[in-house]
Each structure stands twice: as C-alpha cells, then as structure tokens.
Write a protein that holds these residues in place. Structure first.
Motif, PDB file in Angstrom:
ATOM      1  N   VAL A   1      64.819 111.331  59.822  1.00 59.26           N
ATOM      2  CA  VAL A   1      66.149 111.681  59.326  1.00 59.26           C
ATOM      3  C   VAL A   1      66.973 110.419  59.054  1.00 59.26           C
ATOM      4  N   THR A   2      66.890 109.442  59.949  1.00 56.00           N
ATOM      5  CA  THR A   2      67.633 108.189  59.764  1.00 56.00           C
ATOM      6  C   THR A   2      67.132 107.434  58.545  1.00 56.00           C
ATOM      7  N   ALA A   3      65.816 107.417  58.331  1.00 55.72           N
ATOM      8  CA  ALA A   3      65.252 106.755  57.155  1.00 55.72           C
ATOM      9  C   ALA A   3      65.733 107.426  55.868  1.00 55.72           C
ATOM     10  N   VAL A   4      65.772 108.765  55.867  1.00 56.52           N
ATOM     11  CA  VAL A   4      66.259 109.498  54.695  1.00 56.52           C
ATOM     12  C   VAL A   4      67.740 109.191  54.460  1.00 56.52           C
ATOM     13  N   PHE A   5      68.504 109.101  55.545  1.00 55.59           N
ATOM     14  CA  PHE A   5      69.925 108.772  55.419  1.00 55.59           C
ATOM     15  C   PHE A   5      70.106 107.380  54.822  1.00 55.59           C
ATOM     16  N   MET A   6      69.311 106.417  55.283  1.00 57.35           N
ATOM     17  CA  MET A   6      69.388 105.065  54.730  1.00 57.35           C
ATOM     18  C   MET A   6      69.085 105.068  53.240  1.00 57.35           C
ATOM     19  N   LEU A   7      68.105 105.883  52.837  1.00 59.57           N
ATOM     20  CA  LEU A   7      67.788 106.005  51.413  1.00 59.57           C
ATOM     21  C   LEU A   7      68.964 106.618  50.653  1.00 59.57           C
ATOM     22  N   LEU A   8      69.615 107.628  51.247  1.00 59.95           N
ATOM     23  CA  LEU A   8      70.769 108.257  50.596  1.00 59.95           C
ATOM     24  C   LEU A   8      71.900 107.256  50.397  1.00 59.95           C
ATOM     25  N   VAL A   9      72.164 106.436  51.408  1.00 59.34           N
ATOM     26  CA  VAL A   9      73.201 105.403  51.286  1.00 59.34           C
ATOM     27  C   VAL A   9      72.857 104.458  50.139  1.00 59.34           C
ATOM     28  N   TRP A  10      71.585 104.057  50.067  1.00 59.72           N
ATOM     29  CA  TRP A  10      71.153 103.149  49.001  1.00 59.72           C
ATOM     30  C   TRP A  10      71.298 103.815  47.635  1.00 59.72           C
ATOM     31  N   LEU A  11      70.911 105.097  47.533  1.00 61.60           N
ATOM     32  CA  LEU A  11      71.009 105.811  46.256  1.00 61.60           C
ATOM     33  C   LEU A  11      72.469 105.985  45.823  1.00 61.60           C
ATOM     34  N   PHE A  12      73.350 106.234  46.793  1.00 62.12           N
ATOM     35  CA  PHE A  12      74.777 106.325  46.485  1.00 62.12           C
ATOM     36  C   PHE A  12      75.270 105.002  45.902  1.00 62.12           C
ATOM     37  N   CYS A  13      74.888 103.905  46.560  1.00 63.58           N
ATOM     38  CA  CYS A  13      75.290 102.584  46.074  1.00 63.58           C
ATOM     39  C   CYS A  13      74.656 102.291  44.708  1.00 63.58           C
ATOM     40  N   PHE A  14      73.399 102.706  44.537  1.00 60.90           N
ATOM     41  CA  PHE A  14      72.727 102.543  43.246  1.00 60.90           C
ATOM     42  C   PHE A  14      73.525 103.227  42.138  1.00 60.90           C
ATOM     43  N   TYR A  15      74.000 104.435  42.427  1.00 60.27           N
ATOM     44  CA  TYR A  15      74.720 105.193  41.402  1.00 60.27           C
ATOM     45  C   TYR A  15      76.034 104.509  41.018  1.00 60.27           C
ATOM     46  N   ILE A  16      76.824 104.125  42.033  1.00 60.02           N
ATOM     47  CA  ILE A  16      78.126 103.535  41.693  1.00 60.02           C
ATOM     48  C   ILE A  16      77.960 102.137  41.078  1.00 60.02           C
ATOM     49  N   ILE A  17      76.886 101.424  41.456  1.00 59.59           N
ATOM     50  CA  ILE A  17      76.613 100.121  40.843  1.00 59.59           C
ATOM     51  C   ILE A  17      76.171 100.320  39.393  1.00 59.59           C
ATOM     52  N   HIS A  18      75.336 101.332  39.185  1.00 60.36           N
ATOM     53  CA  HIS A  18      74.881 101.652  37.825  1.00 60.36           C
ATOM     54  C   HIS A  18      76.074 101.991  36.916  1.00 60.36           C
ATOM     55  N   LYS A  19      77.092 102.628  37.470  1.00 58.63           N
ATOM     56  CA  LYS A  19      78.268 103.031  36.693  1.00 58.63           C
ATOM     57  C   LYS A  19      79.258 101.878  36.485  1.00 58.63           C
ATOM     58  N   SER A  20      79.060 100.765  37.181  1.00 54.84           N
ATOM     59  CA  SER A  20      80.050  99.678  37.142  1.00 54.84           C
ATOM     60  C   SER A  20      79.878  98.809  35.899  1.00 54.84           C
ATOM     61  N   ASP A  21      80.959  98.105  35.552  1.00 56.00           N
ATOM     62  CA  ASP A  21      80.913  97.128  34.480  1.00 56.00           C
ATOM     63  C   ASP A  21      81.334  95.765  35.030  1.00 56.00           C
ATOM     64  N   GLU A  22      81.499  94.789  34.158  1.00 52.35           N
ATOM     65  CA  GLU A  22      81.855  93.432  34.611  1.00 52.35           C
ATOM     66  C   GLU A  22      83.160  93.408  35.396  1.00 52.35           C
ATOM     67  N   ASP A  23      84.111  94.285  35.015  1.00 58.03           N
ATOM     68  CA  ASP A  23      85.430  94.267  35.643  1.00 58.03           C
ATOM     69  C   ASP A  23      85.418  94.769  37.079  1.00 58.03           C
ATOM     70  N   ASN A  24      84.588  95.782  37.373  1.00 55.93           N
ATOM     71  CA  ASN A  24      84.619  96.337  38.730  1.00 55.93           C
ATOM     72  C   ASN A  24      83.320  96.147  39.513  1.00 55.93           C
ATOM     73  N   TYR A  25      82.385  95.362  38.975  1.00 56.68           N
ATOM     74  CA  TYR A  25      81.099  95.151  39.650  1.00 56.68           C
ATOM     75  C   TYR A  25      81.277  94.518  41.029  1.00 56.68           C
ATOM     76  N   ARG A  26      82.171  93.531  41.123  1.00 59.13           N
ATOM     77  CA  ARG A  26      82.402  92.868  42.412  1.00 59.13           C
ATOM     78  C   ARG A  26      82.968  93.852  43.439  1.00 59.13           C
ATOM     79  N   HIS A  27      83.851  94.732  43.011  1.00 58.10           N
ATOM     80  CA  HIS A  27      84.434  95.720  43.917  1.00 58.10           C
ATOM     81  C   HIS A  27      83.363  96.669  44.447  1.00 58.10           C
TER      82      HIS A  27
END
Length: 408
Positions: free
Chosen positions: A80-106
C-alpha cells in the motif's frame, strides 16, 4: 537544456528522492494501533472504520496466501505504501506536465514539499500501515480529477469511501475537495456552477451522513462481536505487543477514550505553539500569498474564493480541541496547503503566479533562504500524538524545566 528535458530529469530525481525518504525513516514495523484496525470489517456489519479491514479480508481470500497474521499486515502495508508513493509521483508528473516556463519552478517546489512531508509520514513506525494513507490518497486523486476536468462525478463516491476508511477524513482532508469545488463554482459560467454546486452538495451530504452514522450509530453492545474482533486483532498484531484495546473498545463498543487522554492534551498544548514558531517562515509565506491575492483581486467573488482557500483548513479545529493526535492534525494542515498551492499553480492562477514569482525572487536574496530548505527535513517524519521529534523534545524540555504539567 529545453523544458521537456528539464521535466524528465526532475521526475527522475523526484523518484530517487521518494525512495531515499522512505528508506531514511522506514521502521519496518506496524504498531498495534495500525494492525488492530484491520480487524474491523463489514463481516460484523456496517461498522466504523471497517472498509480497510474488509478490503484486506477480500484480498486475503483472493490470494493463495494466509494474510490473517502480522506478517500479512506488514507485507500489505508495504505494498500500500509503495502504491501511495507511486500516486504521489504520478500527481507530481501530471502537474509538471501541465507546467510551462513561468510556473515550472513553482511546481518543482510543491512536488518536493509533497514528497518530503507525505512519504516519511507513512514510512516511520508511528504511522506505517495507518489508514490515513487512504485519506491522503483520496484527496490527491480528487485534486487530479478536478484538474483533469473529466469524470468529476467520481468525487462523490470517493468522498464517501474515504469516510468509510476513517471518519476523520471529514475534518482532515475533505476540505481540499470542498474548497476546490467552491473555487470552480465561482470561476465557472452558469452551467458549470450548477454542476459544481451539485457535486458539492452530493459530496458534502454523502460524507456527512456517513460520518454521523458511523460515528454515533454504528457501534454494538454485542460482546460476541467484540470478542471475535479482538481474536482477529490478536492474530494481526505483533506477538510481543498485542492488540490495541482502547481502539477496539471505541470502534466496536462505543467506549469514549477521551477521559484517559488528558496528559496527551497537555503535551499537545505545549508542543503546538513550539511547532508554529519553528514553521513561522512557511506560515508567513502562505498567509502573504493569500492576502496578496485577496488585495489584488478586483471583484468581490474573486476575493471570496481566496479567503475561503486560506480559511478552508479550519475544518481541523474540532480535532485540535477534542483529540490528541496532533502529529496527524498538523500533517493534514500542511497537506491541505500543499495541495491547494499545487491546484492554483497547475491552473495557472494569475494572482498566485505573480506573487510566487516575486516572492521566490525576494527570498533567494535573503540570508535566511536556507531555512526554507532545512525546515521540512527538520520536522519530518511527523508522528502521531506528538507532532515531530524536534517539537516533542523541545516541549518535553520546557515542561521539565518550567511548566511541570506532566511527568516523563
């Protein structure tokens, strides 16, 4: 290096950070509270906190293994913890994928903060295997759905399922979903407002009704049911520790443990102000971000949405007053603001982006900039009753030298 390559490198780095954070704090042990809760299941009726144990029993029936023992709980918690870690990574993947130069650092900063606070929380021996992991996962998935803007109706059953894992979801993490629904309601046209109003009402009513039933009407006075649950809890708990009696008495029989927790309240009341002082640089940053957005907003409706987002965390106040698990309550406050910031950054909220650009530039020139890097690592992992190791030790020293409210 172009932005696409930067994102790929950062996501690889984030995966390594998650693994290192897990290994740094992994205790390899499920305590009696977190193992005993899996003894609760719908085998005994629609009972409080029974969903986790029901799923555990279902998996036990599917797998060709006997999981109804401590090793089964330990292995299950690891998965369950491993799956949760993957979910956290996928969440970050999604918001990073949606980012542009202006908000990438944020987005980078928010991603690192989410990993630094959430992974150690569920890795250390106080919270490894704790059902709170399902509550945080639900909040993350709901934010993803609202960012994706597809299948948003799933928010309703997800909110209800989270309460069935643990009623504390209503106070700890439900605020993230409700506040974002209000934000979407304010931002939308007439048709969109109807949709988000319906989602808000159905989620709120469904989760609230389940909370009331499970908290006040789902207990039993049947001693045979209690004895059967205890028998399961003994089998699922570490042999040299035993099951958690107070938990099972409360969830099955409805016996309130509050009267035996006064000393823990005293510890909380001493430790909480200390933690606030430690985290003051981040608290000031959060308040400044919302106050700036409120001031810069032209219309009243825009001011309201930022006020609601700033104040949404007040849902945890009943827990702060009545319950003693301050590590969990403070953790939920931190996760609330991380997910709200992630949402605002991912949606490229104009007021927030402008403030963060100027604020990050200002902080980088200050001598205290290192504090912003050190503090999250210093206060993690967060515990359960005590907030973290640093605040617990400082609170204990203050009590022993001056206050003398309890005896260690």
């Amino acid at each position: 290096m172009d932005l696409k390559k930067k994102k790929a490198w950062f996501l690889g780095f984030l995966a390594v950070v998650e693994v290192l954070l897990f290994l740094r704090d992994y205790g390899g042990y499920v305590n009696s509270y977190n193992s005993s809760i899996y003894a609760l299941s719908y085998k005994y009726g629609f009972m409080s906190r029974g969903l986790g144990g029901t799923i555990f029993r279902l998996i036990n029936k599917i797998l060709p293994l006997d999981m109804m023992n401590y090793n089964g709980v330990l292995r299950y918690s690891q998965v369950v913890t491993a799956v949760f870690m993957l979910l956290v990574w996928l969440f970050c993947f999604y918001i990073i994928h949606k980012s542009d130069e202006d908000n990438y650092r944020h987005v980078q900063i928010v991603s690192i903060l989410l990993a630094v606070f959430s992974i150690p929380f569920f890795s250390n021996s106080y919270n490894f295997g704790r059902v709170d992991i399902y509550l945080v996962a639900t909040a993350i998935v709901c934010v993803l759905i609202l960012l994706w803007r597809k299948m948003e109706w799933l928010i309703v059953p997800l909110s209800c399922f989270a309460v069935m894992f643990h009623q504390a979801y209503v106070f700890m993490f439900f605020n993230v979903t409700l506040v974002i629904l209000i934000y979407r309601f304010i931002e939308s046209d007439k048709k969109g407002r109807i949709k988000y109003l319906v989602l808000f009402i159905l989620s709120f009513v469904g989760a609230s009704a389940l909370f009331l039933y499970l908290n006040f009407y789902a207990h039993t006075s049947d001693i045979n049911v209690y004895n059967s649950v205890v028998e399961d809890a003994v089998a699922l708990s570490k042999e040299d520790e035993g099951y958690h009696k107070a938990l099972l008495q409360h969830e099955v029989m409805g016996i309130d443990p509050t009267t035996s927790e006064w000393e823990y309240h005293l510890r909380n009341f001493v430790e909480f102000p200390i933690f606030i002082l430690i985290m003051l640089p981040y608290i000031i940053l959060v308040v400044r971000a919302f106050v700036n957005a409120i001031k810069q907003s032209g219309e009243t409706k825009d001011k309201c949405k930022y006020i609601i987002m700033l104040a949404g965390v007040i849902t945890i106040v009943p827990n702060l007053i009545l319950k003693v698990d301050y590590g969990r309550w403070v953790f939920s406050i931190i996760i609330y603001y991380i997910l709200i910031f992630a949402f605002l950054i991912a949606t490229r909220d104009r007021m927030f982006s402008a403030f963060l650009n100027s604020e990050i530039g200002r902080i980088k020139t200050k001598p205290y900039v290192l504090l912003f890097y050190v503090l999250p690592l210093m206060v993690t992992p967060m515990w359960d009753v005590n907030i973290c190791m640093v605040s617990a030790h400082l609170g204990g020293d203050l009590n022993n030298s001056l206050l003398h409210l309890w005896v260690d």
